[in-house]
Design a protein around this motif. Structure first.
Motif, PDB file in Angstrom:
ATOM      1  N   ARG A   1       0.837  -1.203   0.000  1.00 35.96           N
ATOM      2  CA  ARG A   1       0.000   0.000   0.000  1.00 35.96           C
ATOM      3  C   ARG A   1       0.872   1.254   0.000  1.00 35.96           C
ATOM      4  NH1 ARG A   1      -5.588  -1.026   2.727  1.00 35.96           N
ATOM      5  NH2 ARG A   1      -5.780  -3.274   2.500  1.00 35.96           N
ATOM      6  N   PRO A   2       0.432   2.282  -0.662  1.00 35.26           N
ATOM      7  CA  PRO A   2       1.251   3.496  -0.760  1.00 35.26           C
ATOM      8  C   PRO A   2       1.451   4.186   0.579  1.00 35.26           C
ATOM      9  CG  PRO A   2      -0.937   3.835  -1.712  1.00 35.26           C
ATOM     10  CD  PRO A   2      -0.810   2.369  -1.471  1.00 35.26           C
ATOM     11  N   GLU A   3       0.533   3.979   1.517  1.00 32.16           N
ATOM     12  CA  GLU A   3       0.687   4.660   2.803  1.00 32.16           C
ATOM     13  C   GLU A   3       1.732   4.010   3.708  1.00 32.16           C
ATOM     14  OE1 GLU A   3      -2.058   3.145   1.686  1.00 32.16           O
ATOM     15  OE2 GLU A   3      -3.347   2.376   3.303  1.00 32.16           O
ATOM     16  N   PHE A   4       2.317   2.899   3.251  1.00 37.09           N
ATOM     17  CA  PHE A   4       3.345   2.217   4.051  1.00 37.09           C
ATOM     18  C   PHE A   4       4.729   2.530   3.490  1.00 37.09           C
ATOM     19  CE2 PHE A   4      -0.029  -0.062   5.987  1.00 37.09           C
ATOM     20  CZ  PHE A   4       0.484  -0.577   7.162  1.00 37.09           C
ATOM     21  N   GLN A   5       5.608   2.913   4.391  1.00 36.44           N
ATOM     22  CA  GLN A   5       7.001   3.162   4.027  1.00 36.44           C
ATOM     23  C   GLN A   5       7.847   1.992   4.498  1.00 36.44           C
ATOM     24  OE1 GLN A   5       8.522   6.833   5.518  1.00 36.44           O
ATOM     25  NE2 GLN A   5      10.617   6.442   4.838  1.00 36.44           N
ATOM     26  N   LEU A   6       8.593   1.381   3.590  1.00 37.35           N
ATOM     27  CA  LEU A   6       9.405   0.227   3.937  1.00 37.35           C
ATOM     28  C   LEU A   6      10.663   0.667   4.675  1.00 37.35           C
ATOM     29  CD1 LEU A   6       9.136  -1.912   0.681  1.00 37.35           C
ATOM     30  CD2 LEU A   6       7.571  -1.781   2.633  1.00 37.35           C
ATOM     31  N   ALA A   7      11.228  -0.271   5.429  1.00 34.68           N
ATOM     32  CA  ALA A   7      12.469   0.017   6.151  1.00 34.68           C
ATOM     33  C   ALA A   7      13.569   0.364   5.153  1.00 34.68           C
ATOM     34  CB  ALA A   7      12.886  -1.180   6.993  1.00 34.68           C
ATOM     35  N   SER A   8      14.364   1.403   5.493  1.00 36.21           N
ATOM     36  CA  SER A   8      15.400   1.860   4.577  1.00 36.21           C
ATOM     37  C   SER A   8      16.530   0.865   4.429  1.00 36.21           C
ATOM     38  CB  SER A   8      15.958   3.210   5.055  1.00 36.21           C
ATOM     39  OG  SER A   8      16.471   3.081   6.374  1.00 36.21           O
ATOM     40  N   GLU A   9      16.734   0.043   5.440  1.00 42.60           N
ATOM     41  CA  GLU A   9      17.743  -1.012   5.366  1.00 42.60           C
ATOM     42  C   GLU A   9      17.217  -2.228   6.128  1.00 42.60           C
ATOM     43  OE1 GLU A   9      20.516   0.274   9.145  1.00 42.60           O
ATOM     44  OE2 GLU A   9      21.067   0.984   7.148  1.00 42.60           O
ATOM     45  N   ALA A  10      17.829  -3.376   5.885  1.00 42.30           N
ATOM     46  CA  ALA A  10      17.326  -4.624   6.490  1.00 42.30           C
ATOM     47  C   ALA A  10      17.718  -4.673   7.962  1.00 42.30           C
ATOM     48  CB  ALA A  10      17.871  -5.824   5.736  1.00 42.30           C
ATOM     49  N   ALA A  11      17.050  -3.879   8.776  1.00 41.98           N
ATOM     50  CA  ALA A  11      17.331  -3.842  10.215  1.00 41.98           C
ATOM     51  C   ALA A  11      16.904  -5.158  10.847  1.00 41.98           C
ATOM     52  CB  ALA A  11      16.591  -2.678  10.860  1.00 41.98           C
ATOM     53  N   PRO A  12      17.679  -5.642  11.836  1.00 46.19           N
ATOM     54  CA  PRO A  12      17.317  -6.922  12.457  1.00 46.19           C
ATOM     55  C   PRO A  12      16.109  -6.791  13.378  1.00 46.19           C
ATOM     56  CG  PRO A  12      19.262  -5.983  13.513  1.00 46.19           C
ATOM     57  CD  PRO A  12      18.953  -5.100  12.342  1.00 46.19           C
ATOM     58  N   VAL A  13      15.236  -7.771  13.290  1.00 51.14           N
ATOM     59  CA  VAL A  13      14.076  -7.886  14.174  1.00 51.14           C
ATOM     60  C   VAL A  13      14.010  -9.315  14.684  1.00 51.14           C
ATOM     61  CG1 VAL A  13      11.560  -7.923  14.309  1.00 51.14           C
ATOM     62  CG2 VAL A  13      12.691  -6.053  13.142  1.00 51.14           C
ATOM     63  N   THR A  14      13.884  -9.461  15.989  1.00 54.76           N
ATOM     64  CA  THR A  14      13.705 -10.777  16.591  1.00 54.76           C
ATOM     65  C   THR A  14      12.283 -10.887  17.110  1.00 54.76           C
ATOM     66  OG1 THR A  14      16.026 -10.935  17.242  1.00 54.76           O
ATOM     67  CG2 THR A  14      14.464 -12.347  18.417  1.00 54.76           C
TER      68      THR A  14
END
Length: 974
Positions: A854-867
């Motif tokens: 969706r256009p209202e979502f901005q993706l993460a600028s880099e592949a930041a780690p998430v656990t």
């Protein structure tokens, strides 16, 4: 062969032994019915109720126990993890459980490449201690995460890499042992000079060495003619260690004697260099036999081969039936027979050469091949192989397959022929089974559909194993290639070795144990192989205990709680100290009765009524279930899917029927109803449970702990604030279910979820009519009330179910109740299926809407780690695939934590009697594992209990999935 007579030990004798041990031993002593029931069987077909159980802390405790046993003429058996498959770890004897306290790694000497350990040390713990030195203990059976070194010494265990590392007898240098009577000795290997000095010193050692040397002299011609030239010969005693012209190796002789000669209290073991870079070549063949035919060629293909394992299509079929490793099956190439060829080397060039050698090895059938280089992929393939025992235990029709002929080894060049001939024999008897094992050494395992419950079935079984023995011996093989003899194969040793060799075994035992009291009836002078059967003709099946009918529907277990408990085959994975969820209370206490296996055994024994009462009022079972957190870890982690959380709820419903429950049960089970009242006056409610004299008193009166803060009620309940609940709203696109925890304690999170859904264009409804899934009622066994509560849920949800609107449940434990308990408690309600089909977690709903597009979502600028830490009930029910999909598509580098249960487990950690155990699980197990997984970045934790436990224990900072996703919404700041 009749075997030894069974002991007749008077209650007075047992009382005298128990009293003396309680007074003098440093470890614990337990002669209760519950302990005896939990130790009445191992992982085999056999069952013998012990006289009592001792948990020694020191060699002195062991010596004292054997001295008392000798004084009273009582048999003794020492055991490790209790996973023996031939009956050698159960007996009508005093059992010494070495796995609870005698678990010290006393020394690792990297220069000598040795380690000195106590017998209760878990193999993986020893390997971890040796890893910094680049060393390891070579033998590595599939139970490596929980089997003990003492148990491996008892059974002469081998494992996946025994092509290079050998079996346990190849790796033992010295043993400290205690003889029947209490005398302690240190035994090793003796050259001529050492032998002479020992004889000059006199005493017991001189007697042992002199007698064994003479036995070795007499044994030499028989060993030369009757012992197969086979590395996987595990059957019988190691008489080859006594032969003239070599060192007299008593330590190696004792390996594999199955506690029939002495009790090991310490061992010096040899270490080998740890394997270096690894690769796994997986080969798929049209059939099992064609895979076996390729084994000799592959063994000659490269010196870098360290493992050559195999399994067949029938095992893969059973993995599918039992829902094991479904996410890993795609790793297998096409075929119906597979070989796993693992290679290692110092450099990539070595591995590349070895890979080509394996792929180019000549074979009659050209295999499909895949090469795996990552730890994750290699681990996935090995996980399927290591699940062999669990996967083959249950048949597709719900019946059991049994061990009994699952451990033979033949020369590898005979393996294909062995499969063909044995399958013909199976067809003759109507037996079936899947095959897996150590193909590179000709050692294979299977479980079969034996009929052990009738006299005719037993006669057929005996005839079959006798013919199978003759087949193996005729091929130059061994009837045991890894698991030992025990009772299952002890009677067959004469067919393999002849009477002269078996008599020599008897003489060796008599040297160490002249009274015949060390694990009698196993390996030497064994009980008949068709006696002492756990599920034999005398076993009471389909027992109905007096009381009301079962509350749950046990559809997959023939409608029987007894059948459900019988799922446990004693694999012992619930005793693992790390990985997975099961079993947090065992990991904390180390008590067998607190493992999933121990609880299952007690339930099975309850239905028999021999050791523990055949009654729903059974205190032994109640005590064993008391520390069950109902985390549902066993539902996923147990290879046979024992569901102890459900068994506990069912049992408790009968145990407390028409009885007064503990105060804490009423307080915590009624939490949703109390919370409903509290949200009308949240300030007063929060004051009543706060940390001041009145609050502490009120909690103590209710049996609720004061050692952790009570959760705070929200200032305004979620369902009261949000008026979007009209049943006539045909335009509603999603319903957010106000579960008790979100509604009463975490309303802000509920509001943020509503806001997120509205921002992505959803029309949201929140039911205003109150209802509850009844999650807090299950542990207390208040299942009648839970049913009524669930019916009200269906009533409240009915308008949206009729419209087919998705229903999103924020709290994982409540969603699990709807998906798991609801259909098994309300099987007679025809509304259940339609309701369940609409249920979704927030992650599942957001992923289904592909919000990242969706256009209202901005993706993460880099592949930041998430656990992502997954709530136990979610892990058991539906996993974290939706969270992973959602976050990966939002641009994150996602890992799912394998940290186990947080320990709070809803009401468990708030019960005063359980508070310390709950805290210890969190501090000692969960937080360390969680912090080990984190590598910076963001931690996502959903689930009310998990968040509370982390807060109470000052754990790492975390966010919720909804808050993390919300941070990606681009909002107009004007």
């Amino acid at each position: 062969m009749s075997g030894p007579s069974k002991p007749a030990v008077s209650p007075q004798t047992l009382s005298a032994i128990e009293t003396a041990l309680v007074r003098g031993a440093e470890g614990e002593v337990d002669f209760s019915g519950g302990a005896r029931a939990a130790y009445s069987s191992d992982s085999s077909n056999y069952r013998q109720v012990p006289l009592g159980v001792v948990f020694p802390r020191t060699a002195g405790d062991v010596s004292m126990t054997l001295q008392l046993a000798s004084e009273y003429g009582v048999p003794v058996l020492a055991r490790g993890a209790g996973t023996s498959l031939a009956g050698q770890a159960c007996n009508e004897a005093l059992i010494l459980d070495m796995s609870r306290h005698m678990t010290m790694i006393l020394d690792v000497d990297p220069d000598r490449r040795t380690a000195r350990v106590q017998p209760g040390v878990v193999l993986d713990h020893l390997r971890a201690a040796c890893a910094p030195y680049g060393l390891t203990f070579g033998p590595d059976p599939a139970t490596h995460a929980w089997c003990t070194i003492g148990g491996m010494i008892g059974n002469n265990s081998c494992g996946t890499h025994s092509i290079k590392s050998g079996k346990t007898s190849d790796c033992v240098a010295e043993l400290e042992v205690v003889l029947y009577g209490g005398e302690r000795l240190r035994l090793g290997s003796y050259g001529d000079d050492q032998y002479r000095q020992a004889v000059l010193d006199g005493g017991t050692l001189a007697r042992l060495l002199g007698s064994l040397r003479e036995i070795g002299r007499r044994a030499e011609p028989h060993v030369r003619s009757r012992f197969p030239d086979l590395q996987r010969r595990v059957s019988g005693y190691n008489l080859d260690k006594l032969l003239p012209g070599q060192r007299l190796d008593i330590a190696k002789l004792l390996v594999g004697t199955e506690s029939t000669c002495a009790v090991v209290t310490e061992a010096v073991v040899d270490l080998i260099p740890a394997f270096r870079k690894r690769r796994l070549v997986v080969l798929g063949y049209p059939s099992l036999e064609e895979a076996a035919d390729a084994v000799p060629v592959l063994l000659r293909a490269t010196d870098h081969l360290i493992a050559l394992e195999g399994f067949d299509g029938a095992l893969v079929d059973l993995l599918r039936v039992n829902k094991l490793h479904l996410d890993k099956l795609h790793l297998l190439p096409e075929g119906r027979g597979w070989l796993l060829a693992e290679i290692e080397g110092a450099a990539e060039e070595d591995l590349a050469v070895a890979e080509r050698a394996i792929l180019e090895a000549p074979a009659s059938a050209r295999p499909e091949a895949r090469i795996y280089r990552s730890d994750a992929e290699m681990g996935g393939v090995w996980a399927m192989r290591e699940s062999g025992l669990g996967a083959t235990a249950l048949r597709a029709d719900g019946g059991h397959n049994y061990e009994g002929w699952e451990d033979a080894a033949v020369p590898p060049d005979q393996l294909g022929n062995y499969f063909r001939q044995l399958k013909l024999l199976q067809e003759e008897f109507g037996y079936r089974g899947a095959w897996y094992g150590h193909f590179g050494q000709g050692c294979v395992h299977t479980r079969n559909n034996f009929d052990l419950g009738s006299e005719a079935g037993l006669a057929s079984y005996r005839n079959y194993v006798e013919q199978a023995t003759d087949l193996v011996v005729g091929m130059g093989g061994s009837i045991s290639g890894e698991h030992g003899d025990g009772q299952a194969r002890g009677e067959l040793l004469e067919r393999m070795y002849g009477p002269e060799v078996v008599d020599l075994f008897r003489q060796v035992k008599a040297v160490f144990d002249p009274n015949g009291k060390m694990n009698p009836g196993k390996l030497v002078d064994p009980y008949p192989l068709d006696s002492n059967l756990r599920f034999g003709p005398a076993y009471a099946r389909d027992v109905v205990l007096p009381s009301s009918k079962l509350q749950f529907v046990f559809d997959e277990d023939a409608g029987s709680l007894q059948h459900g408990a019988e799922r446990c085959v004693g694999v012992g994975k619930c005793r693992s100290a790390s990985g997975g969820v099961m079993c947090p209370s065992y990991r904390e206490t180390g008590e067998e009765r607190h493992s999933t296996r121990g609880r299952a055994k007690l339930l099975v024994e309850m239905f028999q009524g021999e050791v523990t009462p055949a009654s729903w009022r059974n205190e032994d079972v109640r005590d064993a279930l008391d520390l069950c957190l109902a985390c549902k870890g066993c539902l996923t982690d147990c290879p046979t899917h024992v569901d102890m959380a459900t068994y506990k709820a069912e049992f408790m419903s009968h145990f407390y029927r028409r009885r007064i429950r503990p105060r804490s049960m009423y307080a915590l089970a009624n939490l949703p109803w109390l919370a409903r009242l509290a949200t009308r006056a949240p300030r007063l409610a929060n004051w009543m449970v706060a940390d001041h004299p009145v609050g502490r008193t009120s909690r103590r009166v209710a049996g609720v702990t004061t050692s952790r803060p009570a959760p705070q009620f929200s200032s305004l309940a979620m369902r009261r604030e949000l008026p979007r609940a009209g049943a006539s709203q045909a335009d509603v696109s999603v319903v957010i279910w106000p579960d008790t925890f979100t509604d009463a304690f975490n309303a802000d999170a509920g509001r943020r979820l509503v806001g997120l859904f509205e921002e992505i264009g959803e029309t949201v409804a929140v039911p205003r009519d109150w209802s509850c899934c009844g999650r807090t009622l299950y542990d207390a066994g208040m299942l009648g009330r839970a049913k009524r509560s669930l019916r009200r849920v269906l009533d409240v949800a009915a308008p949206w179910v009729a419209l087919g609107v998705p229903i999103v449940v924020p709290e994982p434990s409540c969603l699990a109740s709807f998906r798991d308990e609801l259909p098994r408690l309300l099987a007679d309600d025809d509304r259940v299926d339609a309701f369940r089909q609409l249920l979704m977690s927030p992650a599942e709903f957001l992923a289904s809407r592909a919000v990242w597009e969706r256009p209202e979502f901005q993706l993460a600028s880099e592949a930041a780690p998430v656990t992502v830490h997954t709530h136990c009930h979610q892990r058991a029910g539906w996993g974290a695939d939706a969270e992973s999909t959602l976050l990966i598509n939002l641009g994150y580098d996602v890992r799912v934590a394998d940290a186990g249960c947080c320990g709070l487990a809803g009401s468990f950690g708030y019960t005063a009697a359980h508070a310390q155990v709950s805290r210890s699980i969190g501090e000692h197990q969960w937080l360390p594992a969680l912090e080990d997984t984190l590598a910076g970045g963001t931690l996502v934790v959903d689930g009310f209990s998990c968040v509370l436990q982390a807060t109470h224990l000052s754990g790492p900072q975390s966010t919720t999935l909804v808050d993390l996703v919300s941070s990606h919404v681009v909002r107009d700041e004007r």
